[in-house]
Design a protein around this motif. Structure first.
Motif, PDB file in Angstrom:
ATOM      1  N   PRO A   1     104.090  53.479 130.970  1.00 26.84           N
ATOM      2  CA  PRO A   1     105.878  52.747 130.875  1.00 26.84           C
ATOM      3  C   PRO A   1     105.801  51.023 131.875  1.00 26.84           C
ATOM      4  O   PRO A   1     106.837  50.708 132.500  1.00 26.84           O
ATOM      5  CB  PRO A   1     106.633  53.683 131.417  1.00 26.84           C
ATOM      6  CG  PRO A   1     106.295  54.445 131.709  1.00 26.84           C
ATOM      7  CD  PRO A   1     105.010  54.470 131.516  1.00 26.84           C
ATOM      8  N   LEU A   2     104.452  51.007 132.075  1.00 27.29           N
ATOM      9  CA  LEU A   2     104.623  49.179 132.937  1.00 27.29           C
ATOM     10  C   LEU A   2     103.823  48.564 131.998  1.00 27.29           C
ATOM     11  O   LEU A   2     103.670  48.002 132.063  1.00 27.29           O
ATOM     12  CB  LEU A   2     104.042  50.084 134.243  1.00 27.29           C
ATOM     13  CG  LEU A   2     104.318  51.306 135.018  1.00 27.29           C
ATOM     14  CD1 LEU A   2     103.643  51.655 136.055  1.00 27.29           C
ATOM     15  CD2 LEU A   2     105.889  51.149 135.396  1.00 27.29           C
TER      16      LEU A   2
ATOM     17  N   PHE B   1     103.269  52.106 142.355  1.00 24.70           N
ATOM     18  CA  PHE B   1     103.659  53.320 141.445  1.00 24.70           C
ATOM     19  C   PHE B   1     102.581  54.242 141.636  1.00 24.70           C
ATOM     20  O   PHE B   1     101.655  53.767 141.466  1.00 24.70           O
ATOM     21  CB  PHE B   1     104.096  53.176 139.805  1.00 24.70           C
ATOM     22  CG  PHE B   1     105.040  51.779 139.688  1.00 24.70           C
ATOM     23  CD1 PHE B   1     106.137  53.253 139.914  1.00 24.70           C
ATOM     24  CD2 PHE B   1     104.562  51.002 140.170  1.00 24.70           C
ATOM     25  CE1 PHE B   1     107.431  52.021 139.440  1.00 24.70           C
ATOM     26  CE2 PHE B   1     106.235  49.991 139.527  1.00 24.70           C
ATOM     27  CZ  PHE B   1     107.361  50.917 139.279  1.00 24.70           C
ATOM     28  N   LEU B   2     102.304  55.840 141.619  1.00 28.56           N
ATOM     29  CA  LEU B   2     101.721  56.343 141.401  1.00 28.56           C
ATOM     30  C   LEU B   2     101.543  57.320 139.841  1.00 28.56           C
ATOM     31  O   LEU B   2     102.715  57.286 139.532  1.00 28.56           O
ATOM     32  CB  LEU B   2     101.833  58.304 142.622  1.00 28.56           C
ATOM     33  CG  LEU B   2     101.767  57.788 143.997  1.00 28.56           C
ATOM     34  CD1 LEU B   2     102.256  59.228 144.718  1.00 28.56           C
ATOM     35  CD2 LEU B   2     100.656  57.694 144.107  1.00 28.56           C
TER      36      LEU B   2
ATOM     37  N   VAL C   1     105.240  58.937 135.756  1.00 31.18           N
ATOM     38  CA  VAL C   1     105.318  57.900 137.098  1.00 31.18           C
ATOM     39  C   VAL C   1     106.131  57.915 137.827  1.00 31.18           C
ATOM     40  O   VAL C   1     107.026  58.575 137.755  1.00 31.18           O
ATOM     41  CB  VAL C   1     104.842  56.429 136.167  1.00 31.18           C
ATOM     42  CG1 VAL C   1     105.577  55.104 136.724  1.00 31.18           C
ATOM     43  CG2 VAL C   1     104.270  56.114 135.226  1.00 31.18           C
ATOM     44  N   LYS C   2     105.309  57.491 138.982  1.00 24.71           N
ATOM     45  CA  LYS C   2     106.576  57.652 140.321  1.00 24.71           C
ATOM     46  C   LYS C   2     106.806  56.416 141.450  1.00 24.71           C
ATOM     47  O   LYS C   2     104.860  55.872 141.401  1.00 24.71           O
ATOM     48  CB  LYS C   2     106.030  58.767 140.956  1.00 24.71           C
ATOM     49  CG  LYS C   2     107.305  58.544 142.693  1.00 24.71           C
ATOM     50  CD  LYS C   2     107.190  59.774 143.062  1.00 24.71           C
ATOM     51  CE  LYS C   2     107.323  60.362 144.457  1.00 24.71           C
ATOM     52  NZ  LYS C   2     106.788  61.249 145.807  1.00 24.71           N
ATOM     53  N   ARG C   3     107.223  56.049 141.458  1.00 30.82           N
ATOM     54  CA  ARG C   3     107.511  53.963 142.058  1.00 30.82           C
ATOM     55  C   ARG C   3     108.117  54.448 143.557  1.00 30.82           C
ATOM     56  O   ARG C   3     108.433  56.044 143.556  1.00 30.82           O
ATOM     57  CB  ARG C   3     108.949  53.590 141.891  1.00 30.82           C
ATOM     58  CG  ARG C   3     109.294  52.478 142.730  1.00 30.82           C
ATOM     59  CD  ARG C   3     110.465  51.400 142.073  1.00 30.82           C
ATOM     60  NE  ARG C   3     111.262  51.962 141.857  1.00 30.82           N
ATOM     61  CZ  ARG C   3     112.198  52.544 142.940  1.00 30.82           C
ATOM     62  NH1 ARG C   3     112.256  51.903 143.704  1.00 30.82           N
ATOM     63  NH2 ARG C   3     113.466  52.677 142.641  1.00 30.82           N
ATOM     64  N   ILE C   4     106.777  54.057 144.488  1.00 33.38           N
ATOM     65  CA  ILE C   4     107.273  54.974 145.698  1.00 33.38           C
ATOM     66  C   ILE C   4     107.263  53.356 146.990  1.00 33.38           C
ATOM     67  O   ILE C   4     107.224  53.175 148.056  1.00 33.38           O
ATOM     68  CB  ILE C   4     105.565  54.962 146.210  1.00 33.38           C
ATOM     69  CG1 ILE C   4     104.305  53.633 146.145  1.00 33.38           C
ATOM     70  CG2 ILE C   4     104.430  56.534 145.662  1.00 33.38           C
ATOM     71  CD1 ILE C   4     102.950  54.383 146.932  1.00 33.38           C
TER      72      ILE C   4
ATOM     73  N   LEU D   1      96.690  54.293 141.326  1.00 32.36           N
ATOM     74  CA  LEU D   1      97.501  53.697 142.318  1.00 32.36           C
ATOM     75  C   LEU D   1      97.856  52.362 141.437  1.00 32.36           C
ATOM     76  O   LEU D   1      96.658  51.387 140.949  1.00 32.36           O
ATOM     77  CB  LEU D   1      97.162  53.729 143.346  1.00 32.36           C
ATOM     78  CG  LEU D   1      98.270  52.393 144.363  1.00 32.36           C
ATOM     79  CD1 LEU D   1      99.474  52.889 144.423  1.00 32.36           C
ATOM     80  CD2 LEU D   1      97.325  52.412 145.078  1.00 32.36           C
ATOM     81  N   VAL D   2      98.843  52.025 140.180  1.00 31.74           N
ATOM     82  CA  VAL D   2      99.123  51.215 140.192  1.00 31.74           C
ATOM     83  C   VAL D   2      99.995  49.803 140.660  1.00 31.74           C
ATOM     84  O   VAL D   2     101.295  50.470 141.095  1.00 31.74           O
ATOM     85  CB  VAL D   2      99.560  51.248 138.514  1.00 31.74           C
ATOM     86  CG1 VAL D   2     100.401  50.146 137.695  1.00 31.74           C
ATOM     87  CG2 VAL D   2      98.976  52.390 137.589  1.00 31.74           C
ATOM     88  N   SER D   3     100.146  49.073 140.389  1.00 31.73           N
ATOM     89  CA  SER D   3     100.517  47.598 140.863  1.00 31.73           C
ATOM     90  C   SER D   3     101.511  46.673 139.874  1.00 31.73           C
ATOM     91  O   SER D   3     100.980  46.470 138.718  1.00 31.73           O
ATOM     92  CB  SER D   3      99.901  46.601 141.871  1.00 31.73           C
ATOM     93  OG  SER D   3      99.029  45.460 140.717  1.00 31.73           O
ATOM     94  N   SER D   4     102.646  46.895 140.099  1.00 29.64           N
ATOM     95  CA  SER D   4     103.594  46.031 138.945  1.00 29.64           C
ATOM     96  C   SER D   4     104.874  45.347 139.039  1.00 29.64           C
ATOM     97  O   SER D   4     105.095  45.413 140.268  1.00 29.64           O
ATOM     98  CB  SER D   4     103.880  47.490 137.612  1.00 29.64           C
ATOM     99  OG  SER D   4     104.725  46.492 136.423  1.00 29.64           O
TER     100      SER D   4
END
Length: 641
Positions: free
Chosen positions: A103-104, A175-176, A184-187, A118-121
């Motif tokens: 959902p990103l 995000f992790l 999904v977790k925003r860090i 590890l995701v950048s969005s």
């Protein structure tokens, strides 16, 4: 020899996104789609040993890939979703199989550990946790946006950015993602704009700027601990940071304190420990590829981490090279006369390059052997003029080049075009430039140089503080004089000048200070620094870089270096090229000077490209690029030839 036709670039292959995949190389090939006035892309898999080239995905509108644990995925945005959502399709034997979805709006994804991606969005600050909402809630958010789509609210600075459009509220966020459950977790904070990141042994190192109203130029360094879920601020001083990364046990920061040459000062390498920066390598590299060309398209990276070692593409004199940073040492890793545009590693380095006055191909980065020939046929039998180096010998030498016209005869007289690069902290080199080669095919000499302010020669050379329109103008005119001395077959009464961005600024400046050019074509230019500072995405950066004593009362300094101040001197017929969505040099910058010239009965014409931005000449829609070059060429033919 055949001529380089004006629209020949529509047959060029543009290469990008070079990626290692198992024992092969992946890359995107872009081509112009004239029917739809757009670009198409296909995905190649290249065996560097056999040079076998297989098409994994054929021509389509967009291809975005990710390699995760030796598996290749195509990332797709599902049009059925009105909110951020990315589907990952596993590519097997040319067929796409849905693997998972997030959902990103995924910008980049990496395997962080056995447990996490590890995701950048990019998110909106007021939608920071939208990814947690159910489908019905997300749909309501979208419907509210639709109801309010006829207006935009600005409450931040910057609020737009060239090529991206409205960015008010946008933040690049980390995000992790749990690899098993896809939870999904925003860090990073909702207000944090992440600029670079690296990871190692359960730690995520990142640089960024946390802001709610005004984004400054100075970044901080943070570290997220995967085990504790806590974020530590490693550095909160005043520093302009290009990138931070792990190197062994070191936290390395490439950046500048801007104390010697201001905010345009090139990066040095520092070791960050206990909140203190200790200089590790004292250099003067910009750490990006500033060697210009109008023959690139797509995603090209300037940084790569491989086996714990960092590699940077940067500019050195007239070439772009690869630097290697490891164990507190910086060494030149790949260097030749040309441009390294992209890179990746298998057993060793491979690159996409502009080399030997050829268009882009994939090369072995060690042997410099070409592994593809996607552009060989398009230039076969065509006149490709060789750049001849001309140097102005002065305390700070000015290097430039001259391309001789097709069928050059020293006993004849020829017109000439001076082409000025953007930046100003960019550079020209000995790489293929379509517009220059086209003009040479029409019988023009083409001359271009790297005056003071240009990249590749260190901080002192690039330093233009309080000197815009002074030392750079002097260097350009000295170069023109030198070229006329070296080439007496150039008719001094048939000179034209053109340039874009900073080159457009210098074109505007030149026509207000000399009448030696019979025709000018100024592109995406600057005419009034006061309006530019207040209305550009570059904006307040300029007076900061100029180190004016008072940023909020510097109108006299700004006006003195504005071409508009000298507009009453202009007699040169001038064409203005601008784009309606250029947020770097907004269209009023062209309109202001154009208006003065028309009122003073100086022949002037303005061509505005609707929907285009600052990148018109490089990545604008193909038919618009054709029209742009037609307008410039016709104008110069009218007044210079």
């Amino acid at each position: 020899m055949e001529k380089i036709a004006l629209d020949l670039f529509t047959k060029y292959a543009f290469l990008a996104n070079l990626t290692a995949y198992r024992s092969k190389l992946l890359f995107n090939e872009y081509k112009c789609d004239l029917k739809n006035n757009d670009y198409l892309v296909r995905l190649h898999e290249l065996d560097p040993n056999s040079k076998e080239d297989v098409i994994l995905a054929d021509w389509q509108k967009n291809i975005k890939t990710a390699v995760l644990a030796d598996e290749l995925f195509l990332l797709r945005k599902d049009e059925d979703y009105h909110y951020p959502h990315t589907k990952f399709y596993r590519l097997i034997d040319g067929k796409e199989e849905l693997a998972f979805e997030l959902p990103l709006a995924v910008g980049k994804i990496d395997i962080l550990s056995e447990e996490y991606y590890l995701v950048s969005s990019t998110i909106k600050t007021d939608e920071a946790d939208l990814y947690l909402a159910d489908e019905a809630t997300k749909e309501k958010v979208w419907q509210k946006k639709e109801a309010n789509k006829d207006y935009v609210v600005f409450d931040e600075y910057p609020f737009f950015f060239n090529g991206e459009g409205i960015i008010n509220g946008n933040r690049n966020t980390l995000f992790l993602v749990d690899r098993k459950t896809l939870a999904v977790k925003r860090i990073t904070l909702a207000t944090m704009d992440v600029e670079s990141y690296d990871f190692k042994d359960g730690k995520i190192l990142y640089t960024g700027i946390d802001f709610e109203s005004f984004k400054g130029k100075w970044s901080k360094v943070y570290e997220y601990d995967l085990n504790t879920g806590e974020t530590a601020t490693l550095f909160d001083g005043v520093m302009q940071i290009t990138r931070s990364f792990y190197d062994g046990d070191d936290v390395v920061v490439a950046g500048t304190f801007a104390k010697e040459y201001g905010a345009m000062e090139s990066s040095k390498f520092y070791i960050l420990k206990d909140g203190t920066m200790t200089l590790a390598v004292d250099v003067e590299y910009s750490l990006y590829n500033s060697v210009g060309s109008d023959c690139r398209y797509g995603s090209l990276k300037n940084y790569l981490k491989h086996d714990g070692v960092s590699y940077f593409i940067t500019s050195y004199e007239s070439r772009s090279i690869v630097l290697k940073y490891h164990d507190r040492r910086l060494t030149t890793f790949v260097s030749f006369e040309g441009s390294v545009d992209d890179m990746c590693f298998l057993d060793h380095i491979y690159i996409i390059s502009l080399k030997d006055q050829k268009l882009q191909e994939v090369y072995d980065g060690e042997s410099l052997e070409a592994l593809t020939d996607l552009n060989e046929a398009v230039l076969f039998g065509k006149y490709v003029g060789k750049p001849h180096k001309v140097t102005v010998d002065k305390p700070m030498k000015v290097d430039g080049w001259v391309i001789e016209p097709i069928d050059y005869d020293p006993n004849k007289k020829y017109p000439a075009i001076l082409d000025i690069h953007g930046g100003p902290k960019c550079s020209y080199g000995e790489v293929f430039y379509h517009e220059m080669q086209h003009w040479a095919s029409l019988g023009y000499f083409v001359m271009y140089c790297n005056p003071r302010g240009s990249d590749g020669k260190g901080n002192a050379y690039a330093d233009l503080r309080h000197n815009y329109g002074k030392i750079d103008y002097e260097d350009i005119m000295d170069f023109v004089d030198k070229v006329l001395e070296v080439y007496p077959s150039i008719d001094p009464d048939h000179l034209g000048v053109t340039g874009g961005s900073y080159g457009g600024y210098m074109t505007n400046w030149i026509i207000g200070h000399t009448d030696r050019f019979k025709g000018a074509a100024t592109q995406r230019s600057i005419s009034n620094w006061i309006s530019m500072v207040c209305a550009s995405d570059y904006g307040i950066d300029f007076p900061i870089e100029q180190e004016f004593d008072d940023l909020y009362n510097c109108q006299e300094e700004l006006w003195d270096m504005s071409p508009l101040k000298y507009a009453n001197n202009v007699k040169t017929p001038t064409l203005f090229i601008h784009s309606t969505e250029d947020y770097r040099c907004p269209i009023p910058e062209g309109i202001q000077l154009y208006t003065v010239l028309k009122c003073r009965q100086v022949d002037a014409k303005l061509v505005a490209f609707i929907g285009e931005n600052h990148e018109l000449s490089r990545s604008g829609k193909p038919l618009h690029r054709i029209k742009r070059l037609e307008e410039i060429t016709n104008w110069l033919n009218k007044y210079v030839r």
